[in-house]
Design a protein around this motif. Structure first.
Motif, short mmCIF file in Angstrom:
data_model
loop_
_atom_site.label_atom_id
_atom_site.label_comp_id
_atom_site.label_asym_id
_atom_site.label_seq_id
_atom_site.Cartn_x
_atom_site.Cartn_y
_atom_site.Cartn_z
N ASN A 51 -38.06 18.26 26.67
CA ASN A 51 -37.83 17.02 25.91
C ASN A 51 -37.11 17.32 24.59
O ASN A 51 -36.19 16.60 24.20
CB ASN A 51 -39.15 16.30 25.63
CG ASN A 51 -39.77 15.73 26.88
OD1 ASN A 51 -39.12 15.58 27.91
ND2 ASN A 51 -41.05 15.42 26.81
N HIS A 54 -33.44 18.12 25.28
CA HIS A 54 -32.66 16.90 25.54
C HIS A 54 -32.48 16.08 24.26
O HIS A 54 -31.41 15.50 24.04
CB HIS A 54 -33.30 16.05 26.64
CG HIS A 54 -33.11 16.64 28.00
ND1 HIS A 54 -31.89 16.69 28.63
CD2 HIS A 54 -33.98 17.23 28.85
CE1 HIS A 54 -32.02 17.27 29.80
NE2 HIS A 54 -33.28 17.62 29.96
N ASP A 55 -33.50 16.04 23.42
CA ASP A 55 -33.41 15.31 22.16
C ASP A 55 -32.34 15.94 21.27
O ASP A 55 -31.52 15.23 20.66
CB ASP A 55 -34.76 15.30 21.46
CG ASP A 55 -34.74 14.45 20.20
OD1 ASP A 55 -34.20 13.33 20.26
OD2 ASP A 55 -35.27 14.91 19.17
N PHE A 57 -29.74 17.79 22.19
CA PHE A 57 -28.41 17.55 22.76
C PHE A 57 -27.99 16.08 22.63
O PHE A 57 -26.80 15.79 22.50
CB PHE A 57 -28.34 18.00 24.21
CG PHE A 57 -27.87 19.42 24.34
CD1 PHE A 57 -26.54 19.75 24.20
CD2 PHE A 57 -28.77 20.44 24.60
CE1 PHE A 57 -26.10 21.06 24.31
CE2 PHE A 57 -28.36 21.75 24.71
CZ PHE A 57 -27.02 22.06 24.56
N SER A 58 -28.94 15.16 22.63
CA SER A 58 -28.57 13.75 22.48
C SER A 58 -28.03 13.46 21.08
O SER A 58 -27.29 12.51 20.87
CB SER A 58 -29.76 12.85 22.79
OG SER A 58 -30.73 12.94 21.75
N ARG A 59 -28.38 14.31 20.12
CA ARG A 59 -27.93 14.11 18.74
C ARG A 59 -26.67 14.91 18.39
O ARG A 59 -26.06 14.65 17.36
CB ARG A 59 -29.05 14.50 17.78
CG ARG A 59 -30.28 13.64 17.94
CD ARG A 59 -31.46 14.24 17.20
NE ARG A 59 -32.68 13.56 17.52
CZ ARG A 59 -33.40 12.87 16.63
NH1 ARG A 59 -33.01 12.80 15.38
NH2 ARG A 59 -34.51 12.28 17.00
N ARG A 61 -22.86 16.34 18.42
CA ARG A 61 -21.52 15.82 18.65
C ARG A 61 -20.51 16.96 18.46
O ARG A 61 -20.72 17.86 17.66
CB ARG A 61 -21.17 14.70 17.65
CG ARG A 61 -22.10 13.51 17.71
CD ARG A 61 -21.84 12.69 18.97
NE ARG A 61 -22.70 11.53 19.06
CZ ARG A 61 -23.74 11.42 19.87
NH1 ARG A 61 -24.08 12.41 20.64
NH2 ARG A 61 -24.45 10.31 19.92
N ARG A 66 -17.70 13.27 20.05
CA ARG A 66 -18.22 12.99 21.40
C ARG A 66 -19.53 13.75 21.60
O ARG A 66 -19.71 14.84 21.05
CB ARG A 66 -17.21 13.42 22.46
CG ARG A 66 -15.91 12.62 22.42
CD ARG A 66 -14.96 13.17 23.42
NE ARG A 66 -14.70 14.58 23.09
CZ ARG A 66 -13.61 15.24 23.38
NH1 ARG A 66 -12.65 14.67 24.05
NH2 ARG A 66 -13.46 16.51 23.03
N PRO A 67 -20.44 13.20 22.42
CA PRO A 67 -21.69 13.92 22.69
C PRO A 67 -21.42 15.26 23.38
O PRO A 67 -20.50 15.38 24.18
CB PRO A 67 -22.46 12.99 23.63
CG PRO A 67 -21.77 11.68 23.57
CD PRO A 67 -20.37 11.92 23.10
N ASN A 69 -22.17 17.99 26.07
CA ASN A 69 -22.72 17.94 27.42
C ASN A 69 -23.71 19.11 27.63
O ASN A 69 -23.32 20.27 27.62
CB ASN A 69 -21.59 18.03 28.45
CG ASN A 69 -22.07 17.79 29.85
OD1 ASN A 69 -23.26 17.83 30.14
ND2 ASN A 69 -21.13 17.55 30.74
N PRO A 70 -25.00 18.81 27.86
CA PRO A 70 -25.99 19.90 28.06
C PRO A 70 -25.78 20.68 29.35
O PRO A 70 -26.34 21.75 29.51
CB PRO A 70 -27.33 19.16 28.07
CG PRO A 70 -27.02 17.75 28.34
CD PRO A 70 -25.62 17.50 27.89
#
Length: 106
Positions: A51, A54-55, A57-59, A61, A66-67, A69-70
């Protein structure tokens, strides 16, 4: 008398062994419970780490906003405490180099 003493020693040995078996069975059950608890804790920690991953990587850029990509990048922590986001293919080659270094040290 000698035969009687021999039988008594044999019975005492059997009783001691039976007691040892009982103690070992109790210890085995205790270790099974401990193993089960440890497995549950490990799974919880893995889930929390996932978790967190993922948190993070969601933050993140890239330079264009651009986000990140994990699936293409990994979080790498160096021995001096620095944290980097690097492409997966570089991380794999770095891991194999680390593994070779560890094998040489052994």
């Amino acid at each position: 008398v000698a035969a009687q003493k021999c039988r008594k020693r044999k019975l005492n040995a059997i009783l001691n062994l039976e007691e040892d078996v009982c103690n070992l069975q109790t210890q085995k059950e205790s270790l099974k419970k401990e193993h089960s608890q440890c497995s549950k804790l490990i799974n919880q920690i893995k889930q929390k780490l996932n978790n967190l991953y993922h948190d993070i990587f969601s933050r993140l850029r890239d330079d264009q906003g651009r986000p990140v990509n994990p699936r293409q990048y990994v979080i790498h922590c160096s021995s001096n405490g620095s944290v980097f986001i690097i492409p997966k293919h570089l991380a794999k080659s770095e891991q194999s180099q680390d593994n070779r270094r560890e094998q040489k040290q052994k």
